[in-house]
Design an enzyme around this catalytic site. Structure first.
Site, PDB file in Angstrom:
ATOM      1  N   CYS A 167      98.213  83.541  97.796  1.00 55.93           N
ATOM      2  CA  CYS A 167      97.063  84.441  97.831  1.00 55.93           C
ATOM      3  C   CYS A 167      97.111  85.407  99.019  1.00 55.93           C
ATOM      4  O   CYS A 167      96.433  85.204 100.031  1.00 55.93           O
ATOM      5  CB  CYS A 167      95.741  83.692  97.828  1.00 55.93           C
ATOM      6  SG  CYS A 167      94.394  84.840  97.445  1.00 55.93           S
ATOM      7  N   CYS A 344      93.956  89.052  92.416  1.00 52.42           N
ATOM      8  CA  CYS A 344      93.408  88.691  93.718  1.00 52.42           C
ATOM      9  C   CYS A 344      91.965  89.187  93.806  1.00 52.42           C
ATOM     10  O   CYS A 344      91.734  90.397  93.910  1.00 52.42           O
ATOM     11  CB  CYS A 344      94.269  89.311  94.815  1.00 52.42           C
ATOM     12  SG  CYS A 344      93.792  88.707  96.437  1.00 52.42           S
TER      13      CYS A 344
HETATM   14  C1  LIG Z   1      92.754  79.798 101.036  1.00 54.13           C
HETATM   15  C2  LIG Z   1      93.351  80.028  99.673  1.00 54.13           C
HETATM   16  C3  LIG Z   1      92.766  80.957  98.823  1.00 54.13           C
HETATM   17  C4  LIG Z   1      93.298  81.186  97.557  1.00 54.13           C
HETATM   18  N1  LIG Z   1      92.665  82.066  96.742  1.00 54.13           N
HETATM   19  C5  LIG Z   1      93.121  82.278  95.492  1.00 54.13           C
HETATM   20  C6  LIG Z   1      92.418  83.122  94.592  1.00 54.13           C
HETATM   21  O1  LIG Z   1      91.373  83.673  94.915  1.00 54.13           O
HETATM   22  N2  LIG Z   1      92.918  83.303  93.336  1.00 54.13           N
HETATM   23  C7  LIG Z   1      94.068  82.683  92.938  1.00 54.13           C
HETATM   24  O2  LIG Z   1      94.457  82.874  91.792  1.00 54.13           O
HETATM   25  N3  LIG Z   1      94.775  81.879  93.777  1.00 54.13           N
HETATM   26  C8  LIG Z   1      94.333  81.656  95.035  1.00 54.13           C
HETATM   27  N4  LIG Z   1      95.012  80.801  95.888  1.00 54.13           N
HETATM   28  C9  LIG Z   1      96.380  80.358  95.537  1.00 54.13           C
HETATM   29  C10 LIG Z   1      96.427  79.168  94.573  1.00 54.13           C
HETATM   30  O3  LIG Z   1      95.667  78.092  95.058  1.00 54.13           O
HETATM   31  C11 LIG Z   1      97.888  78.751  94.391  1.00 54.13           C
HETATM   32  O4  LIG Z   1      98.648  79.884  94.039  1.00 54.13           O
HETATM   33  C12 LIG Z   1      98.042  77.682  93.307  1.00 54.13           C
HETATM   34  O5  LIG Z   1      97.385  76.511  93.701  1.00 54.13           O
HETATM   35  C13 LIG Z   1      99.535  77.409  93.045  1.00 54.13           C
HETATM   36  O6  LIG Z   1      99.704  76.321  92.183  1.00 54.13           O
HETATM   37  P1  LIG Z   1     100.967  75.336  92.341  1.00 54.13           P
HETATM   38  O7  LIG Z   1     100.774  74.277  91.339  1.00 54.13           O
HETATM   39  O8  LIG Z   1     102.222  76.126  92.386  1.00 54.13           O
HETATM   40  O9  LIG Z   1     100.802  74.726  93.812  1.00 54.13           O
HETATM   41  P2  LIG Z   1      99.685  73.687  94.288  1.00 54.13           P
HETATM   42  O10 LIG Z   1      98.430  73.884  93.521  1.00 54.13           O
HETATM   43  O11 LIG Z   1      99.632  73.825  95.764  1.00 54.13           O
HETATM   44  O12 LIG Z   1     100.255  72.261  93.874  1.00 54.13           O
HETATM   45  C14 LIG Z   1     101.501  71.765  94.314  1.00 54.13           C
HETATM   46  C15 LIG Z   1     101.455  70.251  94.156  1.00 54.13           C
HETATM   47  O13 LIG Z   1     102.779  69.729  94.360  1.00 54.13           O
HETATM   48  C16 LIG Z   1     102.659  68.515  95.083  1.00 54.13           C
HETATM   49  N5  LIG Z   1     103.940  68.245  95.790  1.00 54.13           N
HETATM   50  C17 LIG Z   1     104.380  68.813  96.929  1.00 54.13           C
HETATM   51  N6  LIG Z   1     105.560  68.279  97.270  1.00 54.13           N
HETATM   52  C18 LIG Z   1     105.883  67.372  96.319  1.00 54.13           C
HETATM   53  C19 LIG Z   1     106.980  66.493  96.119  1.00 54.13           C
HETATM   54  N7  LIG Z   1     107.993  66.419  97.006  1.00 54.13           N
HETATM   55  N8  LIG Z   1     106.972  65.709  95.025  1.00 54.13           N
HETATM   56  C20 LIG Z   1     105.958  65.752  94.111  1.00 54.13           C
HETATM   57  N9  LIG Z   1     104.880  66.556  94.262  1.00 54.13           N
HETATM   58  C21 LIG Z   1     104.858  67.354  95.360  1.00 54.13           C
HETATM   59  C22 LIG Z   1     101.501  68.764  96.043  1.00 54.13           C
HETATM   60  O14 LIG Z   1     100.925  67.542  96.494  1.00 54.13           O
HETATM   61  C23 LIG Z   1     100.560  69.581  95.181  1.00 54.13           C
HETATM   62  O15 LIG Z   1      99.597  68.780  94.519  1.00 54.13           O
HETATM   63  C24 LIG Z   1      94.476  80.512  97.151  1.00 54.13           C
HETATM   64  C25 LIG Z   1      95.066  79.562  97.998  1.00 54.13           C
HETATM   65  C26 LIG Z   1      94.512  79.314  99.240  1.00 54.13           C
HETATM   66  C27 LIG Z   1      95.137  78.280 100.157  1.00 54.13           C
END
Ligand SMILES: Cc1cc2nc3c(=O)[nH]c(=O)nc-3n(C[C@H](O)[C@H](O)[C@H](O)COP(=O)(O)OP(=O)(O)OC[C@H]3O[C@@H](n4cnc5c(N)ncnc54)[C@H](O)[C@@H]3O)c2cc1C
Length: 412
Positions: A167, A344
């Site tokens: 983000c 965003c």
């Molecule tokens: C402050 C903030 C504001 C945001 N605002 C927005 C917004 O307004 N709009 C928007 O669309 N997005 C926003 N985002 C971004 C959004 O949250 C992420 O892009 C999204 O969560 C990505 O999804 P993901 O599954 O790739 O990662 P995540 O949701 O972070 O999940 C990754 C998972 O993998 C697990 N993991 C890590 N390592 C391992 C391992 N070795 N083995 C097994 N599991 C593991 C973790 O525990 C976690 O649960 C924001 C993020 C933040 C921090």
């Protein structure tokens, strides 16, 4: 959810039970209930991270952004509560921290992005104290609101590291909401807000920059470009920045500091054969299939696709991954295509959002039928009320509706 011990081999193994992993698990389970699916996820609590900007502004409670992971794993999907240590793509296995080996026919890799707090000297010792806060971790967002709420004047520093980060708009959302809170409380004239970014412009997609610049001017924020935070001394209340591309440093005093940490691909991906040169999961940007290993797909923040790392992107990627993964299991061509969509919602004030939407190459698109550069109350309601519900009850259940977006003529 089944709580029986996991079998050695699954049709599909998903690494990471975050936004991406749960979306894929739920969609896949609905589309092909006969497949055996496992999600490997170490954490017992799942967070709606887009809500943390609102927690840091007192609009949402921290509790509303958290749910038990066990309650979100779809029925019939096995939860392996551990962390993946390494990948063996030729053997089609992953090894867990506890030493067990899990086999798959297809693997989906989505462990998110790594937050490198240690890369900023002195930060860990002072984070969550001395007025040093961050919306980028769960307790940090709650502390951010405490800092903003009790701030009555002085220098408020906000940082943004070198891209990519998740983000990219979140660092400046903290600036706008904090300033608007202080304006409403009648103390903004006593605050010196400074936004120090390692970047060279306010936002990656030029179309939205004038709207954001207007808000920066409105709140009287001083913006310093090409300044990358490298050290924090919480006791002395000093932050040290390196001028990007030089050895030069600048020390800025602060009374309150909002830090966004440097971010990278997770170490266990970076050191694996699945990574590109920069450490990210090396996948095709359209089909989401791994460039070298046809049995592997990826999505979310851990990949090297050049889209904005957002949950909004995940929402568009998950159906593509599921469609192509199913085709690949039956030896059919991969027809699902991701166009790089990301969004965003820039919370420029309490009650107004500039909803930036774009696809690969920074092409501006729109899902709503108005000029999204204009701060909108409608988009604020989406951000604060609709998106969280859509996330918990649509996306993570695999039933969120497809919302079409149209290319915007940016010359008109
Ligand atoms: C402050 C903030 C504001 C945001 N605002 C927005 C917004 O307004 N709009 C928007 O669309 N997005 C926003 N985002 C971004 C959004 O949250 C992420 O892009 C999204 O969560 C990505 O999804 P993901 O599954 O790739 O990662 P995540 O949701 O972070 O999940 C990754 C998972 O993998 C697990 N993991 C890590 N390592 C391992 C391992 N070795 N083995 C097994 N599991 C593991 C973790 O525990 C976690 O649960 C924001 C993020 C933040 C921090």
């Amino acid at each position: 959810m089944t709580d029986t011990p996991y079998a050695d081999r699954y049709s599909v193994v998903i690494v990471g039970g975050g936004a991406a992993g749960l979306s894929v698990a739920a969609r896949l389970r609905r589309a092909r209930p006969e497949l055996t699916i496992a999600v490997i996820e170490p954490s017992a609590t799942h967070a709606y991270q887009p809500g943390w900007t609102l927690v840091g502004a007192g609009v949402m409670s921290l509790a509303d952004t958290l749910k038990q992971e066990g309650g979100l794993i779809p029925q019939g999907v096995t939860w392996i509560r551990d962390r993946v240590r390494s990948f063996q793509p030729d053997a089609m296995t992953v090894t867990l921290e506890n030493g067990s080996v899990v086999e798959y026919r297809r693997l989906v890799v989505c462990p998110g992005i790594q937050l490198n707090w240690d890369a900023i000297d002195g930060l860990k010792e002072t984070l969550g104290r001395n007025g040093v806060a961050s919306n980028y971790y769960r307790d940090g967002a709650a502390y951010m609101w405490e800092c903003v709420r009790t701030f009555s004047g002085g220098t408020a520093l906000f940082t943004q590291p070198v891209m990519p980060i998740k983000c990219a708009g979140a660092p400046q959302k903290a600036v706008y909401l904090s300033c608007d809170h202080w304006r409403r409380e009648g103390v903004l004239h006593r605050v010196k807000p400074q936004f120090c970014t390692a970047g060279v412009r306010l936002f990656g997609v030029a179309y939205y920059v004038p709207s954001l610049q207007k808000m920066i001017d409105y709140y009287g924020v001083e913006v310093a470009y090409k300044e990358n935070l490298i050290a924090v001394n919480g006791q002395k209340k000093e932050a040290t920045f390196q001028i990007v591309g030089t050895d030069q440093t600048v020390v800025r005093p602060f009374d309150m500091l909002h830090v966004v940490p440097p971010q990278s691909a997770p170490d266990f991906v970076r050191s694996s054969p699945l990574a590109d040169e920069a450490g990210w999961l090396d996948i095709d940007p359209v089909t989401m299939q791994h460039k070298k290993y046809a049995t592997i797909f990826g999505l979310g923040d851990a990949t090297n696709t050049p889209n904005a790392k957002t949950a909004a992107a995940v929402r568009e990627q998950a159906p593509v991954v599921v469609k192509n993964l199913i085709s690949s299991l039956s030896g059919e061509p991969l027809e699902g295509a991701y166009d790089g969509y990301g969004a965003c919602p820039l919370t420029v004030s309490y009650g107004h959002v500039v909803l930036a939407e774009f696809t690969y190459g920074g092409k501006v698109v729109s899902s709503l039928r108005f000029d999204q550069r204009k701060p909108s109350r409608f988009a604020w309601n989406f951000k604060t009320r609709i998106f969280p519900r859509l996330y918990w009850y649509g996306m993570l259940k695999g039933i969120d509706p497809k919302v079409s977006h149209k290319l915007v003529d940016t010359n008109s």
